[in-house]
Design a protein around this motif. Structure first.
Motif, mmCIF file in Angstrom:
data_model
loop_
_atom_site.group_PDB
_atom_site.id
_atom_site.type_symbol
_atom_site.label_atom_id
_atom_site.label_comp_id
_atom_site.label_asym_id
_atom_site.label_seq_id
_atom_site.Cartn_x
_atom_site.Cartn_y
_atom_site.Cartn_z
ATOM 1 N N UNK A 1 -22.538 51.657 8.292
ATOM 2 C CA UNK A 1 -22.576 50.771 7.126
ATOM 3 C C UNK A 1 -23.993 50.260 6.874
ATOM 4 N N UNK A 2 -24.725 49.973 7.946
ATOM 5 C CA UNK A 2 -26.087 49.467 7.799
ATOM 6 C C UNK A 2 -26.989 50.483 7.121
ATOM 7 N N UNK A 3 -26.722 51.771 7.348
ATOM 8 C CA UNK A 3 -27.564 52.822 6.753
ATOM 9 C C UNK A 3 -27.550 52.766 5.233
ATOM 10 N N UNK A 4 -26.504 52.195 4.652
ATOM 11 C CA UNK A 4 -26.412 52.093 3.192
ATOM 12 C C UNK A 4 -27.258 50.947 2.646
ATOM 13 N N UNK A 5 -27.606 50.000 3.522
ATOM 14 C CA UNK A 5 -28.246 48.767 3.061
ATOM 15 C C UNK A 5 -29.693 48.611 3.503
ATOM 16 N N UNK B 1 -29.735 45.709 13.221
ATOM 17 C CA UNK B 1 -28.986 46.753 12.519
ATOM 18 C C UNK B 1 -27.596 46.262 12.147
ATOM 19 N N UNK B 2 -26.897 45.666 13.102
ATOM 20 C CA UNK B 2 -25.501 45.292 12.869
ATOM 21 C C UNK B 2 -25.365 44.237 11.774
ATOM 22 N N UNK B 3 -26.345 43.336 11.680
ATOM 23 C CA UNK B 3 -26.294 42.334 10.608
ATOM 24 C C UNK B 3 -26.365 42.974 9.227
ATOM 25 N N UNK B 4 -27.082 44.083 9.144
ATOM 26 C CA UNK B 4 -27.250 44.753 7.845
ATOM 27 C C UNK B 4 -25.954 45.376 7.337
#
Length: 219
Positions: free
Chosen positions: A99-103, A142-145
């Protein structure tokens, strides 16, 4: 070193909770160490009430276990407990990474590369405390993103449960063989390739799991 240091003003009970949580996460207590409310209050130079609340929360999160006589302890890591923790981590953390990779932005990738440089430096210097602190910052940046509060809180709880065992690994084997799939992970994040980033993260976790498994077998 407090990895969760922030500039915002937070209530004392929350600040004490975060400090005790971080102490457990960074392995400042070993598995099996017994703690008391008064002892922690003296160490942190705070009152017993916020310490009592912190212990209550951390016990509910299974980062501490009750011994009786107002004492708690950092749980021993067993093979069964380890497998359950990592079963959840292997599912939740790759999902957060995908999910972070999208943001993620170009600047955020650059920030991660700088944190990873600091991780490499800690490994080269044989500094387990700096390694654990920077590694935590790397992953949770990363996880926050991902923008998923429920999954994020779940991962926080799992990391606190696993932290003391990883610190034992650092003490036993040093930092030279610690897991680091961060380069391929950052490349995938920079491309916005969620599945590849998730796979790199999964491989990073698997390396860490193997080291903790070996540590438990040695014990």
């Amino acid at each position: 070193m407090n990895m969760m240091t922030v500039t915002r003003k937070i209530p004392e009970h929350q600040a004490v909770y975060e400090r005790v949580r971080d102490m457990i996460l960074l392995g400042m207590f070993s598995p099996g160490d017994a703690l008391t409310i008064q002892g922690l209050a003296s160490r942190l130079e705070v009152g017993v009430t916020p310490v009592r609340e912190a212990i209550r929360r951390l016990t509910a999160e299974q980062a501490l276990e009750t011994l009786g006589n107002r004492r708690v302890a950092v749980p021993e890591m067993t093979a069964g407990r380890l497998e359950e923790i990592y079963f959840l981590r292997m599912h939740v953390e790759p999902e957060l990474t995908q999910r972070a990779a999208k943001n993620i932005s170009t600047q955020q990738v650059a920030d991660l590369r700088e944190i990873d440089r600091q991780i490499d430096e800690a490994i080269a210097l044989g500094d387990p405390e700096a390694y654990l602190e920077r590694n935590n910052l790397f992953h949770f940046t990363i996880y926050r993103l991902a923008g998923s509060a429920i999954l994020f809180r779940t991962v926080q709880s799992l990391w606190v449960q696993a932290g003391p065992a990883l610190r034992v690994v650092c003490g036993r084997y040093g930092t030279a063989n610690l897991p680091d799939k961060h380069s391929t992970l950052m490349d995938a994040l920079e491309r916005g390739d969620g599945p590849a980033a998730a796979q790199s993260l999964r491989e990073d976790l698997e390396q860490g799991l193997d080291l903790v498994r070996e540590s438990i077998r040695v014990d």
